[in-house]
Design an enzyme around this catalytic site. Structure first.
Site, PDB file in Angstrom:
ATOM      1  CG  ASP A  49      -1.872   1.244   1.264  1.00  0.00           C
ATOM      2  OD1 ASP A  49      -2.828   1.679   0.471  1.00  0.00           O
ATOM      3  OD2 ASP A  49      -1.557   2.036   2.484  1.00  0.00           O
ATOM      4  CE1 TYR A  54       0.153   7.490   3.568  1.00  0.00           C
ATOM      5  CE2 TYR A  54       0.833   5.414   2.767  1.00  0.00           C
ATOM      6  CZ  TYR A  54      -0.234   6.634   2.548  1.00  0.00           C
ATOM      7  OH  TYR A  54      -1.272   5.738   3.703  1.00  0.00           O
ATOM      8  CD1 TRP A 210      -6.564   3.649   7.293  1.00  0.00           C
ATOM      9  CD2 TRP A 210      -5.334   4.197   8.871  1.00  0.00           C
ATOM     10  NE1 TRP A 210      -7.293   4.795   7.789  1.00  0.00           N
ATOM     11  CE2 TRP A 210      -6.387   5.239   8.873  1.00  0.00           C
ATOM     12  CE3 TRP A 210      -4.228   5.199  10.554  1.00  0.00           C
ATOM     13  CZ2 TRP A 210      -6.459   6.763   9.009  1.00  0.00           C
ATOM     14  CZ3 TRP A 210      -4.701   6.073  10.654  1.00  0.00           C
ATOM     15  CH2 TRP A 210      -4.886   6.891   9.793  1.00  0.00           C
ATOM     16  CD  GLN A 296       9.194  -2.445  14.472  1.00  0.00           C
ATOM     17  OE1 GLN A 296       8.679  -2.335  12.915  1.00  0.00           O
ATOM     18  NE2 GLN A 296       9.544  -1.365  15.375  1.00  0.00           N
ATOM     19  CG  ASN A 300       4.213  -6.347  13.655  1.00  0.00           C
ATOM     20  OD1 ASN A 300       4.192  -6.735  14.464  1.00  0.00           O
ATOM     21  ND2 ASN A 300       4.157  -5.190  12.820  1.00  0.00           N
TER      22      ASN A 300
HETATM   23  P1  NDP Z   1       1.545   0.245  12.825  1.00  0.00           P
HETATM   24  O1  NDP Z   1       0.008   0.550  13.611  1.00  0.00           O
HETATM   25  O2  NDP Z   1       0.900  -0.844  12.442  1.00  0.00           O
HETATM   26  O3  NDP Z   1       2.400   0.962  12.609  1.00  0.00           O
HETATM   27  C1  NDP Z   1       3.611   0.473  12.488  1.00  0.00           C
HETATM   28  C2  NDP Z   1       4.526   1.391  12.920  1.00  0.00           C
HETATM   29  O4  NDP Z   1       4.292   0.562  15.015  1.00  0.00           O
HETATM   30  C3  NDP Z   1       5.769   0.989  12.154  1.00  0.00           C
HETATM   31  O5  NDP Z   1       6.413   1.567  11.235  1.00  0.00           O
HETATM   32  C4  NDP Z   1       6.620   0.413  13.347  1.00  0.00           C
HETATM   33  O6  NDP Z   1       7.410   2.474  13.892  1.00  0.00           O
HETATM   34  C5  NDP Z   1       5.598   0.588  15.120  1.00  0.00           C
HETATM   35  N1  NDP Z   1       5.991  -1.296  14.735  1.00  0.00           N
HETATM   36  C6  NDP Z   1       5.163  -2.519  14.312  1.00  0.00           C
HETATM   37  N2  NDP Z   1       5.375  -3.358  14.780  1.00  0.00           N
HETATM   38  C7  NDP Z   1       6.224  -3.542  15.918  1.00  0.00           C
HETATM   39  C8  NDP Z   1       6.201  -4.417  16.795  1.00  0.00           C
HETATM   40  N3  NDP Z   1       5.915  -6.070  16.374  1.00  0.00           N
HETATM   41  N4  NDP Z   1       7.382  -3.813  17.254  1.00  0.00           N
HETATM   42  C9  NDP Z   1       7.487  -2.465  18.268  1.00  0.00           C
HETATM   43  N5  NDP Z   1       6.714  -1.597  16.798  1.00  0.00           N
HETATM   44  C10 NDP Z   1       6.614  -1.903  15.929  1.00  0.00           C
HETATM   45  O7  NDP Z   1       0.688   0.177  11.758  1.00  0.00           O
HETATM   46  P2  NDP Z   1       0.622   1.972  10.657  1.00  0.00           P
HETATM   47  O8  NDP Z   1       0.291   3.753  10.863  1.00  0.00           O
HETATM   48  O9  NDP Z   1       1.881   2.274   9.790  1.00  0.00           O
HETATM   49  O10 NDP Z   1       0.074   1.471   9.314  1.00  0.00           O
HETATM   50  C11 NDP Z   1       0.118   0.642   8.088  1.00  0.00           C
HETATM   51  C12 NDP Z   1      -0.094   0.843   6.967  1.00  0.00           C
HETATM   52  O11 NDP Z   1      -2.126   1.378   6.991  1.00  0.00           O
HETATM   53  C13 NDP Z   1       0.317   2.521   6.717  1.00  0.00           C
HETATM   54  O12 NDP Z   1       1.570   2.055   5.875  1.00  0.00           O
HETATM   55  C14 NDP Z   1      -0.140   3.251   5.588  1.00  0.00           C
HETATM   56  O13 NDP Z   1      -0.109   1.837   3.737  1.00  0.00           O
HETATM   57  C15 NDP Z   1      -1.832   3.104   5.926  1.00  0.00           C
HETATM   58  N6  NDP Z   1      -2.181   4.062   6.236  1.00  0.00           N
HETATM   59  C16 NDP Z   1      -3.390   4.925   5.613  1.00  0.00           C
HETATM   60  C17 NDP Z   1      -3.953   5.783   6.128  1.00  0.00           C
HETATM   61  C18 NDP Z   1      -5.214   6.118   5.228  1.00  0.00           C
HETATM   62  O14 NDP Z   1      -5.259   7.242   6.449  1.00  0.00           O
HETATM   63  N7  NDP Z   1      -5.499   5.653   4.548  1.00  0.00           N
HETATM   64  C19 NDP Z   1      -3.357   6.312   7.871  1.00  0.00           C
HETATM   65  C20 NDP Z   1      -2.187   5.796   7.742  1.00  0.00           C
HETATM   66  C21 NDP Z   1      -2.035   4.483   7.190  1.00  0.00           C
HETATM   67  P3  NDP Z   1       8.847   2.274  14.963  1.00  0.00           P
HETATM   68  O15 NDP Z   1       9.401   3.920  13.962  1.00  0.00           O
HETATM   69  O16 NDP Z   1       8.121   3.247  16.080  1.00  0.00           O
HETATM   70  O17 NDP Z   1       9.425   1.078  14.850  1.00  0.00           O
END
Ligand code: NDP
Length: 324
Positions: A49, A54, A210, A296, A300
């Site tokens: 996605d 972005y 998301w 991570q 997951n």
């Molecule tokens: P999450 O809520 O899963 O957050 C992901 C972040 O959490 C990672 O980048 C990492 O950040 C941390 N993380 C993930 N797994 C672990 C783990 N096992 N242990 C510790 N920390 C972890 O998802 P996103 O917010 O990234 O959303 C997923 C996708 O959804 C996005 O990439 C995008 O494609 C989409 N999206 C769409 C939106 C929309 O408006 N349509 C808005 C937001 C997202 P860290 O850097 O802190 O380690």
């Protein structure tokens, strides 16, 4: 991996898919992104996605280069883009929104950046109050008829707006939206479970949800403050910190801490448990994972196995502990 149909369409997406927000082009360059996409692919993930906004297009460039470099068969994976916010710092009126002009320009730009001939999924990233919905439906239908887009959808549209788009499409024999991309996690449930409740059966709507971890809050990583190497410490993301951590009234920190305590009791990591909870909802077509490092993503991916091992009373306890 498990595969689920995208609503009533015939497209089967991996129940766990992978997104680029914040990570690609910001936290990660091509080599780390390549490691993550290769790991995702090797584990059966078939949907990646992305969005024009972005890292102002850089996330799509990184993903496009990596997908080309890995030489994965184009018919084995799906890629998305989203249009609305624009891909430049201060977009002019025609460089953002859902006018026919921007929907078409943004599609062409995404195709170039992602290095593909068509987008499998193309989303309206938000509703646009300055464009009639009919104009956007027609523009999306046109792109589908030209073979540049296969399925179009919305992200964070109200149930009424989605119904309007369907009614217009039906009346004029146009392609209707197939999917919605809403936020969904243990701390944010209302829209997916209540507002959209009738849309799944009525419209055959799929969802690619998301932030299953509420940007990492449900991993427990923010329980003792904000780590320097985390998303909420990233430059330019202070706006996100407030929403994710919430204030005392929202109780988000305490709800997350209670959730982590149950995960510890079960002897599992909080992240895959939180993702497994999202997958329980049959109206979720796929959960979009985010990860800034391979460990991570590996953790997951355990969500499918962990979800199968948790019993009903435990899920009820988890829901009670995280309720607002
Ligand atoms: P999450 O809520 O899963 O957050 C992901 C972040 O959490 C990672 O980048 C990492 O950040 C941390 N993380 C993930 N797994 C672990 C783990 N096992 N242990 C510790 N920390 C972890 O998802 P996103 O917010 O990234 O959303 C997923 C996708 O959804 C996005 O990439 C995008 O494609 C989409 N999206 C769409 C939106 C929309 O408006 N349509 C808005 C937001 C997202 P860290 O850097 O802190 O380690």
């Amino acid at each position: 991996m498990q595969y689920r149909r995208l609503g009533s369409s015939g497209l089967q997406l991996s129940a766990l898919s992978f997104g680029a927000w914040v990570t690609f082009g910001n936290q990660l360059g091509r080599s780390a992104a390549r490691e993550l996409i290769a790991l995702a692919w090797d584990n059966g993930i078939n949907f990646f996605d992305n969005a024009e906004t972005y890292a102002n297009g850089e996330a799509e460039r990184v993903m496009g280069d990596v997908l080309a470099d890995l030489r994965l068969p184009r018919d084995g994976w799906c890629v998305s883009s989203k249009v609305f916010f624009g891909s430049v710092e201060h977009p002019r009126p025609t460089q953002k929104g859902l006018s026919r002009k921007h929907v078409v320009d943004a599609c062409h730009a995404a195709l170039k950046r992602l290095r593909v001939d068509y987008l499998d999924l193309y989303y309206c990233h938000r509703p646009d109050p300055d464009t009639p919905i009919a104009e956007t439906v027609l523009a999306m239908d046109g792109l589908i008829r030209q073979g540049k887009v296969l399925y179009w959808g919305t992200s964070e549209w109200s149930a009424d707006q989605i119904r309007d788009a369907h009614a217009i499409a039906r009346a004029h024999h146009l392609h209707a939206p197939t999917m919605e991309q809403p936020e969904y996690n243990l701390l944010h449930r209302e829209r997916v479970e209540v507002e959209y409740a009738d849309l799944y059966a009525d419209l055959g709507m799929g969802t690619t949800i998301w932030s299953p971890l509420a940007s990492g809050l449900l991993t427990g990583k923010y329980n003792q403050g904000v780590p320097q190497d985390s998303r909420l410490a990233q430059e330019g993301y202070s706006w996100l910190k407030q929403g994710v951590l919430g204030d005392a009234k929202s109780g988000r920190m305490n709800r997350a801490r209670r959730f982590c305590a149950i995960a510890a009791e079960l002897g599992v990591a909080p992240a895959p448990l939180a993702i497994a909870w999202c997958l329980r909802n049959p109206n979720v077509s796929c959960v979009l994972l985010g990860a800034s490092r391979a460990a991570q993503l590996t953790q997951n991916l355990e969500a499918l196995a962990i979800g199968a091992a948790v019993d009903e009373p435990t899920w009820e306890r988890i829901e009670a502990a995280t309720a607002a």
